[in-house]
Write a protein that holds these residues in place. Structure first.
Motif, PDB file in Angstrom:
ATOM      1  N   ILE A  55       0.871  -1.174   0.000  1.00 56.92           N
ATOM      2  CA  ILE A  55       0.000   0.000   0.000  1.00 56.92           C
ATOM      3  C   ILE A  55       0.904   1.217   0.000  1.00 56.92           C
ATOM      4  N   TYR A  56       0.662   2.085  -0.961  1.00 56.64           N
ATOM      5  CA  TYR A  56       1.470   3.291  -1.146  1.00 56.64           C
ATOM      6  C   TYR A  56       0.555   4.505  -1.066  1.00 56.64           C
ATOM      7  N   VAL A  69      -3.172   0.390  -3.834  1.00 50.95           N
ATOM      8  CA  VAL A  69      -2.774  -0.985  -3.542  1.00 50.95           C
ATOM      9  C   VAL A  69      -2.037  -1.470  -4.786  1.00 50.95           C
ATOM     10  N   LEU A  70      -0.717  -1.661  -4.657  1.00 50.54           N
ATOM     11  CA  LEU A  70       0.118  -2.032  -5.795  1.00 50.54           C
ATOM     12  C   LEU A  70       0.312  -3.542  -5.828  1.00 50.54           C
ATOM     13  N   LEU A 128      -7.869  -1.691   4.695  1.00 53.31           N
ATOM     14  CA  LEU A 128      -6.545  -1.270   5.149  1.00 53.31           C
ATOM     15  C   LEU A 128      -6.092  -0.011   4.407  1.00 53.31           C
ATOM     16  N   SER A 129      -6.248   0.023   3.096  1.00 52.22           N
ATOM     17  CA  SER A 129      -5.816   1.199   2.331  1.00 52.22           C
ATOM     18  C   SER A 129      -6.635   2.438   2.699  1.00 52.22           C
ATOM     19  N   ARG A 130      -7.917   2.263   3.008  1.00 50.12           N
ATOM     20  CA  ARG A 130      -8.748   3.397   3.426  1.00 50.12           C
ATOM     21  C   ARG A 130      -8.227   3.989   4.736  1.00 50.12           C
ATOM     22  N   ILE A 131      -7.857   3.127   5.681  1.00 51.35           N
ATOM     23  CA  ILE A 131      -7.323   3.604   6.958  1.00 51.35           C
ATOM     24  C   ILE A 131      -6.005   4.347   6.741  1.00 51.35           C
ATOM     25  N   VAL A 132      -5.137   3.787   5.886  1.00 53.47           N
ATOM     26  CA  VAL A 132      -3.860   4.443   5.591  1.00 53.47           C
ATOM     27  C   VAL A 132      -4.115   5.810   4.959  1.00 53.47           C
ATOM     28  N   GLU A 133      -5.068   5.887   4.041  1.00 51.37           N
ATOM     29  CA  GLU A 133      -5.379   7.161   3.388  1.00 51.37           C
ATOM     30  C   GLU A 133      -5.946   8.172   4.379  1.00 51.37           C
ATOM     31  N   ILE A 147      -4.113   1.373  12.887  1.00 55.16           N
ATOM     32  CA  ILE A 147      -4.438   0.206  12.055  1.00 55.16           C
ATOM     33  C   ILE A 147      -4.739  -0.998  12.937  1.00 55.16           C
ATOM     34  N   LEU A 148      -3.899  -1.249  13.922  1.00 56.43           N
ATOM     35  CA  LEU A 148      -4.106  -2.402  14.799  1.00 56.43           C
ATOM     36  C   LEU A 148      -5.397  -2.287  15.601  1.00 56.43           C
ATOM     37  N   ARG A 149      -5.738  -1.073  16.050  1.00 66.55           N
ATOM     38  CA  ARG A 149      -7.015  -0.879  16.765  1.00 66.55           C
ATOM     39  C   ARG A 149      -8.203  -1.134  15.848  1.00 66.55           C
TER      40      ARG A 149
END
Length: 181
Positions: A55-56, A69-70, A128-133, A147-149
């Protein structure tokens, strides 16, 4: 010295094939290596050899915004099938990502995205990518905890079925001569 992922993967594939012919040891798996090519902008060269996508999230100065997501083409290292080395070399795709200050890179095992809730729903790459964004502006330690929560809240009381490993990199400075993460 850092090497291109294709070369590292070739060496690993040969090593694993040799190890499998001698004994039943588990194969060595290498994660992608940060590489810089001496050009004006630092760059990550990424290849997938059987591991999860990357994920970038580009930093604020990047032309493209939003988490990506690459999933470059690739094949698992160490398969013991006829023509594996040739197939591996034909399928392995290297992707170059120009690095900018503030970029976020998330490497993870399938235990993260395949974490299941009581209804057997998967956490998934898109969640996961939504949380990172949404939370990429946080410091890397805070983002990891967020992320872990989120995974813990999603899973609830369901049992954990796999390990959960994550490498989170936040680029603090991207320059031609060095990359600071």
């Amino acid at each position: 010295a850092l090497h291109r992922p294709h070369r590292v993967a070739d060496q690993d594939h040969e090593h694993q094939r040799d190890q499998h012919s001698r004994d039943d040891q588990h194969p060595l798996v290498r994660e992608p290596a940060l590489e810089q090519d001496g050009q004006r902008m630092a760059e990550l060269t990424y290849a997938r050899a059987g591991h999860c996508p990357l994920i970038y999230l580009p930093g604020p100065a990047a032309a493209i915004q939003g988490a990506q997501v690459l999933v470059p083409s690739g094949m698992v290292l160490g398969l013991r099938i006829d023509g594996a080395v040739t197939k591996f070399n034909d399928l392995l795709e290297e992707v170059q990502i120009p690095l900018h200050t503030g970029d976020v890179l998330v490497f993870y095992t399938d235990g993260i995205t395949e974490a299941m809730n009581a209804d057997s729903d998967l956490f998934g790459d898109s969640r996961l990518s939504r949380i990172v964004e949404e939370h990429g502006h946080l410091e890397s330690g805070e983002l990891r905890e967020r992320i872990l929560r989120e995974i813990e809240a999603f899973v609830g009381t369901a049992d954990q079925h796999d390990d959960m490993t994550m490498i989170l990199i936040k680029v603090t400075q991207a320059v031609a001569e060095e990359v600071a993460v």
